[in-house]
Design a protein around this motif. Structure first.
Motif, PDB file in Angstrom:
ATOM      1  N   GLN A  60     -17.058  26.930 -29.831  1.00 29.79           N
ATOM      2  CA  GLN A  60     -16.910  25.786 -30.964  1.00 29.79           C
ATOM      3  C   GLN A  60     -17.045  26.336 -32.416  1.00 29.79           C
ATOM      4  OE1 GLN A  60     -18.917  22.637 -30.633  1.00 29.79           O
ATOM      5  NE2 GLN A  60     -18.335  21.969 -28.516  1.00 29.79           N
ATOM      6  N   TYR A  61     -16.017  26.007 -33.261  1.00 31.67           N
ATOM      7  CA  TYR A  61     -16.110  26.339 -34.641  1.00 31.67           C
ATOM      8  C   TYR A  61     -15.619  25.103 -35.386  1.00 31.67           C
ATOM      9  CZ  TYR A  61     -11.485  28.164 -33.727  1.00 31.67           C
ATOM     10  OH  TYR A  61     -10.039  28.189 -33.212  1.00 31.67           O
ATOM     11  N   SER A  62     -15.794  24.999 -36.625  1.00 40.70           N
ATOM     12  CA  SER A  62     -15.568  23.574 -37.196  1.00 40.70           C
ATOM     13  C   SER A  62     -14.001  23.450 -37.803  1.00 40.70           C
ATOM     14  CB  SER A  62     -16.427  23.597 -38.405  1.00 40.70           C
ATOM     15  OG  SER A  62     -16.037  24.604 -39.611  1.00 40.70           O
ATOM     16  N   LEU A  63     -13.748  22.455 -38.056  1.00 37.61           N
ATOM     17  CA  LEU A  63     -12.283  22.323 -38.652  1.00 37.61           C
ATOM     18  C   LEU A  63     -12.043  22.867 -39.786  1.00 37.61           C
ATOM     19  CD1 LEU A  63      -9.543  20.465 -38.325  1.00 37.61           C
ATOM     20  CD2 LEU A  63     -10.777  18.788 -39.754  1.00 37.61           C
ATOM     21  N   LEU A  64     -13.119  23.184 -40.668  1.00 35.58           N
ATOM     22  CA  LEU A  64     -12.697  23.902 -41.981  1.00 35.58           C
ATOM     23  C   LEU A  64     -12.672  25.514 -41.534  1.00 35.58           C
ATOM     24  CD1 LEU A  64     -12.918  23.023 -44.686  1.00 35.58           C
ATOM     25  CD2 LEU A  64     -15.126  24.138 -44.995  1.00 35.58           C
ATOM     26  N   GLU A  65     -13.164  25.899 -40.692  1.00 37.38           N
ATOM     27  CA  GLU A  65     -12.945  27.200 -40.108  1.00 37.38           C
ATOM     28  C   GLU A  65     -11.411  27.373 -39.367  1.00 37.38           C
ATOM     29  OE1 GLU A  65     -16.883  29.267 -38.256  1.00 37.38           O
ATOM     30  OE2 GLU A  65     -16.713  27.055 -37.843  1.00 37.38           O
ATOM     31  N   SER A  66     -11.502  26.217 -38.786  1.00 42.57           N
ATOM     32  CA  SER A  66      -9.703  26.458 -38.382  1.00 42.57           C
ATOM     33  C   SER A  66      -8.733  26.519 -39.218  1.00 42.57           C
ATOM     34  CB  SER A  66      -9.474  24.884 -37.572  1.00 42.57           C
ATOM     35  OG  SER A  66     -10.011  25.015 -36.189  1.00 42.57           O
ATOM     36  N   ILE A  67      -9.065  25.483 -40.284  1.00 44.78           N
ATOM     37  CA  ILE A  67      -7.879  25.528 -41.563  1.00 44.78           C
ATOM     38  C   ILE A  67      -7.909  27.056 -42.252  1.00 44.78           C
ATOM     39  CG2 ILE A  67      -7.368  24.487 -43.625  1.00 44.78           C
ATOM     40  CD1 ILE A  67      -8.133  21.859 -42.372  1.00 44.78           C
ATOM     41  N   HIS A  92      -9.153  30.220 -41.388  1.00 42.14           N
ATOM     42  CA  HIS A  92      -9.156  31.243 -40.613  1.00 42.14           C
ATOM     43  C   HIS A  92     -10.087  32.399 -41.258  1.00 42.14           C
ATOM     44  CE1 HIS A  92      -5.125  30.812 -38.203  1.00 42.14           C
ATOM     45  NE2 HIS A  92      -5.838  29.739 -38.040  1.00 42.14           N
ATOM     46  N   VAL A  93     -11.366  32.011 -41.340  1.00 37.99           N
ATOM     47  CA  VAL A  93     -12.058  32.676 -42.043  1.00 37.99           C
ATOM     48  C   VAL A  93     -12.877  33.617 -40.916  1.00 37.99           C
ATOM     49  CG1 VAL A  93     -13.142  31.373 -43.665  1.00 37.99           C
ATOM     50  CG2 VAL A  93     -13.998  30.930 -41.452  1.00 37.99           C
ATOM     51  N   ALA A  94     -13.652  34.729 -41.111  1.00 36.79           N
ATOM     52  CA  ALA A  94     -14.207  35.836 -40.264  1.00 36.79           C
ATOM     53  C   ALA A  94     -14.492  35.094 -38.745  1.00 36.79           C
ATOM     54  CB  ALA A  94     -15.124  36.717 -40.943  1.00 36.79           C
ATOM     55  N   SER A  95     -15.425  34.202 -39.238  1.00 33.16           N
ATOM     56  CA  SER A  95     -16.329  33.534 -38.173  1.00 33.16           C
ATOM     57  C   SER A  95     -15.313  32.974 -37.002  1.00 33.16           C
ATOM     58  CB  SER A  95     -17.060  32.459 -38.252  1.00 33.16           C
ATOM     59  OG  SER A  95     -16.498  31.726 -38.981  1.00 33.16           O
ATOM     60  N   TYR A  96     -14.078  32.627 -37.615  1.00 38.93           N
ATOM     61  CA  TYR A  96     -12.906  31.989 -36.757  1.00 38.93           C
ATOM     62  C   TYR A  96     -12.159  33.252 -36.125  1.00 38.93           C
ATOM     63  CZ  TYR A  96      -7.737  31.516 -35.822  1.00 38.93           C
ATOM     64  OH  TYR A  96      -6.678  31.527 -35.128  1.00 38.93           O
ATOM     65  N   LYS A  97     -12.147  34.330 -36.469  1.00 39.49           N
ATOM     66  CA  LYS A  97     -11.309  35.420 -35.948  1.00 39.49           C
ATOM     67  C   LYS A  97     -12.274  35.883 -34.688  1.00 39.49           C
ATOM     68  CE  LYS A  97      -8.404  36.710 -39.620  1.00 39.49           C
ATOM     69  NZ  LYS A  97      -8.684  36.777 -41.038  1.00 39.49           N
ATOM     70  N   VAL A 130       0.039  26.439 -45.152  1.00 34.40           N
ATOM     71  CA  VAL A 130      -0.920  27.352 -44.365  1.00 34.40           C
ATOM     72  C   VAL A 130      -1.862  26.440 -43.415  1.00 34.40           C
ATOM     73  CG1 VAL A 130      -2.754  28.754 -44.908  1.00 34.40           C
ATOM     74  CG2 VAL A 130      -0.612  29.343 -46.025  1.00 34.40           C
ATOM     75  N   VAL A 131      -2.312  25.305 -44.287  1.00 31.93           N
ATOM     76  CA  VAL A 131      -3.130  24.306 -43.516  1.00 31.93           C
ATOM     77  C   VAL A 131      -2.715  23.968 -42.065  1.00 31.93           C
ATOM     78  CG1 VAL A 131      -4.038  21.979 -43.458  1.00 31.93           C
ATOM     79  CG2 VAL A 131      -4.411  23.509 -45.493  1.00 31.93           C
ATOM     80  N   VAL A 132      -1.412  23.505 -42.296  1.00 29.22           N
ATOM     81  CA  VAL A 132      -0.907  22.983 -40.899  1.00 29.22           C
ATOM     82  C   VAL A 132      -0.598  24.299 -39.823  1.00 29.22           C
ATOM     83  CG1 VAL A 132       1.080  21.995 -39.576  1.00 29.22           C
ATOM     84  CG2 VAL A 132       0.342  21.147 -41.799  1.00 29.22           C
ATOM     85  N   SER A 133      -0.190  25.442 -40.511  1.00 26.21           N
ATOM     86  CA  SER A 133       0.139  26.400 -39.283  1.00 26.21           C
ATOM     87  C   SER A 133      -1.335  26.955 -38.965  1.00 26.21           C
ATOM     88  CB  SER A 133       1.295  27.406 -39.979  1.00 26.21           C
ATOM     89  OG  SER A 133       0.493  28.178 -41.147  1.00 26.21           O
ATOM     90  N   ASN A 134      -2.341  27.242 -39.831  1.00 27.04           N
ATOM     91  CA  ASN A 134      -3.407  27.776 -39.220  1.00 27.04           C
ATOM     92  C   ASN A 134      -3.969  26.725 -38.323  1.00 27.04           C
ATOM     93  OD1 ASN A 134      -3.496  29.916 -41.021  1.00 27.04           O
ATOM     94  ND2 ASN A 134      -5.266  29.483 -42.193  1.00 27.04           N
ATOM     95  N   LEU A 135      -4.098  25.533 -38.546  1.00 27.63           N
ATOM     96  CA  LEU A 135      -4.555  24.317 -37.906  1.00 27.63           C
ATOM     97  C   LEU A 135      -4.050  24.370 -36.260  1.00 27.63           C
ATOM     98  CD1 LEU A 135      -6.539  22.230 -37.813  1.00 27.63           C
ATOM     99  CD2 LEU A 135      -4.308  20.651 -37.992  1.00 27.63           C
ATOM    100  N   ILE A 136      -2.716  24.819 -36.384  1.00 31.92           N
ATOM    101  CA  ILE A 136      -2.092  24.747 -34.908  1.00 31.92           C
ATOM    102  C   ILE A 136      -2.743  26.084 -34.196  1.00 31.92           C
ATOM    103  CG2 ILE A 136       0.140  25.511 -34.055  1.00 31.92           C
ATOM    104  CD1 ILE A 136      -0.640  22.352 -34.965  1.00 31.92           C
ATOM    105  N   ASN A 137      -3.152  27.090 -34.961  1.00 30.51           N
ATOM    106  CA  ASN A 137      -3.616  28.111 -34.231  1.00 30.51           C
ATOM    107  C   ASN A 137      -4.934  28.220 -34.093  1.00 30.51           C
ATOM    108  OD1 ASN A 137      -1.109  29.692 -33.574  1.00 30.51           O
ATOM    109  ND2 ASN A 137      -0.779  29.918 -35.804  1.00 30.51           N
ATOM    110  N   SER A 138      -5.613  27.219 -33.828  1.00 29.55           N
ATOM    111  CA  SER A 138      -7.246  27.190 -33.710  1.00 29.55           C
ATOM    112  C   SER A 138      -7.523  26.151 -32.497  1.00 29.55           C
ATOM    113  CB  SER A 138      -7.696  26.498 -34.903  1.00 29.55           C
ATOM    114  OG  SER A 138      -7.400  25.266 -35.017  1.00 29.55           O
ATOM    115  N   ARG A 139      -8.573  26.178 -32.310  1.00 28.39           N
ATOM    116  CA  ARG A 139      -9.140  25.131 -31.309  1.00 28.39           C
ATOM    117  C   ARG A 139      -8.566  23.602 -31.461  1.00 28.39           C
ATOM    118  NH1 ARG A 139     -14.380  22.684 -32.311  1.00 28.39           N
ATOM    119  NH2 ARG A 139     -14.797  22.257 -30.163  1.00 28.39           N
TER     120      ARG A 139
END
Ligand SMILES: Nc1ncnc2c1ncn2[C@@H]1O[C@H](COP(=O)(O)OP(=O)(O)OP(=O)(O)O)[C@@H](O)[C@H]1O
Ligand SMILES: [Mg+2]
Lengths: 321, 252
Positions: free
Chosen positions: B108-115, B117-122, A172-181
């Motif tokens: 911008q949002y933080s790495l933690l939000e990236s990992i 996928h919380v509401a702020s990310y969405k 989940v960490v890797v796949s979430n990361l990939i779908n993010s900025r």
């Protein structure tokens, strides 16, 4: 909507896999050999998925993944052997610490990544992995070549739920990361680092970040590995191990998390299930790899891709008008 | 104060003086052309402006502050975006993700939000998607949002590169031969798009181009480079009739 559907499918798959393994375990249908395969499959999935971040998404070739794994394994083992807490508390601390130690190594190896690319980086990371192994071999605290033994088996098949959850977390960490900025920045660097830089992405920072995250996850896999087999030896972490993980990522289609998972499961299970053929495993690897490479560069594959593209374009044009 | 001020800019590659003593001044909102024969040093000038190369001489200031010595990503953040002469898209990413990657510093949002996928990310991702579609619509690329960039036809790839550059919210947009390889229809369409984005996004544009119809059609001011040095500058009707410029292009 599309995303929600995908998420739902993945959740269903995860539950089905978990339930199936649990039923098989509890019904006693699995013999000892098959039971003992469960955790190695999970660790290899974790390793393949974490390596996929570097090889598949960042697009850099590394051959030192076993080094990160060994750091996690030894750190975790030493902690759970020496900490005075109850086993599960120690294990929890071991997992975090194992990941962190590997992550520090990831940051260190990330530095040459900024200067080297392609084959040169592969050679440096190969050397890096071997250095870690030699150091572990030479130290007293790690038991030298004799290794460490008596590690409590807190992640073997009796603790499948724990191992499964850890594996899921890594995926989940890797796949979430990939779908993010952050993940898009990493993929952009892979596709064209000059353009990525021109789009305001600090390339150096993201290269190091990818290495740190990947190493952290490999470290966790190492801790799980250590608490499954109970005995650690430096020889378990030589470059063959790195290459085996790399093969999983490559066969999985480079840059496909699903592919890496499937390849990791098959390549871990197959040699064990086909005991007789285990001697030929490396041979089969190389043959499959060569076949893959030939297929990828073949006219046949090019024609297939072209056909697919053409269909997609036609569909678009129909919708567009 | 001019938006971009370039003074005595120069760079040497070994013995080769690729750009020498270049002076430019771009007013806010202007559309300026940089022309010159092959190998004149135009692309090198762009590389100097965007921090790919560090100049050996001279100064570059954007809105009064120097950008010499900054990295390309810092310069992008400061407000200069560019396209490339030989297209550099993120080939294995979708059209949408190409533009989204360029929104890196806008949303911008933080790495933690990236990992996690919380509401702020969405929420941020949704805002990004809307912004991306808005930009893609300007270039009629919205129907291709989910196509791989490498699968786009050539002319659309050029457009996508401009769209991606715009996503970084630049003050100054540098276009390196945007019409290269386009047929006359596509070029005419591109001219309209360039005019449109200048108004819509309120930006200044500096473009390199060999197509004189495009240059004289939309540029308000021209700088001519030859062998790395400035040969002439002025409005298109004066510059393009300058005998010096004609000889530089056509030879004696
Ligand atoms: N990194 C480099 N190292 C050495 N020489 C270079 C480098 N970059 C550019 N040059 C040289 O600088 C000169 C100017 O090149 P540049 O690409 O800027 O020309 P240009 O005006 O963009 O030409 P074109 O119209 O063909 O694109 C050329 O002689 C080129 O060979
Ligand atoms: Mg050029």
């Amino acid at each position: 909507m599309e995303n929600k559907k995908k998420l739902l499918i993945n959740v269903v798959i995860a539950i089905v896999v978990y339930a199936a393994v649990m039923i098989l375990l509890n019904s006693g249908l699995l013999n000892r050999q098959m039971r003992s395969l469960i955790t190695p499959i999970c660790t290899n999935v974790m390793l393949a998925v974490s390596l996929c971040l570097i090889v598949g998404f960042l697009g850099e070739l590394t051959l030192g993944h076993a080094g990160f794994m060994s750091l996690g394994a030894y750190t975790g083992a030493l902690l759970s052997l020496n900490l005075p807490f109850p086993p599960y508390v120690s294990l929890f601390i071991a997992i975090i610490a194992g990941g962190c130690v590997a992550a520090v190594a990831g940051a260190i190896i990330g530095i040459p990544v900024l200067r080297l690319r392609g084959d040169y980086l592969a050679i440096v990371t190969l050397g890096f992995g071997e250095i870690i192994r030699s150091v572990i071999n030479a130290l007293d605290i790690t038991g030298g070549a004799r290794g460490l033994s008596g590690i409590e088996r807190l992640t073997n098949y009796n603790h499948f739920t724990l191992v499964f959850v850890l594996t899921l977390i890594v995926i989940v960490v890797v796949s979430n990361l990939i779908n993010s900025r952050h993940g898009r920045a990493i993929c952009a660097i892979r596709d064209n680092y000059i353009a990525a830089e021109a789009c305001g992405i600090p390339v150096s920072r993201f290269k190091i970040m990818a290495f740190i995250i990947s190493a952290f996850l490999a470290g966790i896999a190492g801790v799980v590995y250590a608490h499954n087999i109970g005995i650690l030896k430096p020889a378990n972490f030589d470059y063959n191990t790195s290459i085996e993980i790399l093969v999983m990522v490559v066969l999985g289609g480079m840059g496909s998390i699903k592919g890496s998972i499937i390849a990791a499961v098959i390549l871990t299970a197959l040699p064990e299930l086909l005991r007789g053929a285990a001697d030929y495993r490396m041979l089969i690897y190389s043959i499959v790899l060569i076949a893959m490479m030939l297929f990828r560069n073949s006219n046949f594959n090019a024609a297939l891709i072209e056909k697919k593209n053409l269909k997609a374009m036609q569909k678009l044009q129909k919708e567009g008008k | 104060m001019a938006l971009l001020e370039v003074k005595n800019l120069g760079i040497s590659f070994g013995g080769l003086r690729a750009v020498d003593n270049l002076n430019m001044s771009l007013e806010k909102g202007s559309l300026v052309g940089l022309i010159g024969p092959n190998g004149a040093g135009k692309t090198t000038a762009f590389n100097l402006l965007t921090g790919v190369y560090r100049p050996t001489d001279g100064t570059i200031t954007l809105e009064g502050s120097s950008i010499v010595g900054k990295t390309p990503s810092e310069i992008c953040k400061a407000g200069i975006a560019r396209t490339f002469q030989n297209i550099r898209l993120f080939q294995k990413m979708s059209v949408k993700d190409n533009v989204k990657a360029a929104l890196h510093n806008q949303f911008q949002y933080s790495l933690l939000e990236s990992i996690c996928h919380v509401a702020s990310y969405k929420k941020k991702e949704k805002e990004m998607d809307e912004k991306v579609m808005e930009i893609l619509k300007v270039f009629d690329l919205d129907v291709y949002a989910d196509t791989f960039a490498s699968n786009l036809p050539y002319g659309k790839q050029r457009k996508l590169e401009i769209a991606r550059a715009l996503a970084t919210d630049p003050k100054l947009l540098l276009l390196d031969e945007p019409a290269a390889g386009m047929n006359p229809n596509e070029t005419a369409e591109l001219m309209e798009t360039i005019e449109l984005i200048r108004k819509k996004f309120d930006i200044t544009i500096l473009l390199i181009e060999h197509d004189m119809k495009l240059v004289s059609g939309i540029c308000e001011y021209l700088y001519v480079l030859n062998f790395g040095t400035e040969l002439a500058n002025g409005t298109p009707d004066i510059v393009l009739n300058d005998p010096k410029v004609i000889t530089a292009y056509l030879g004696e």
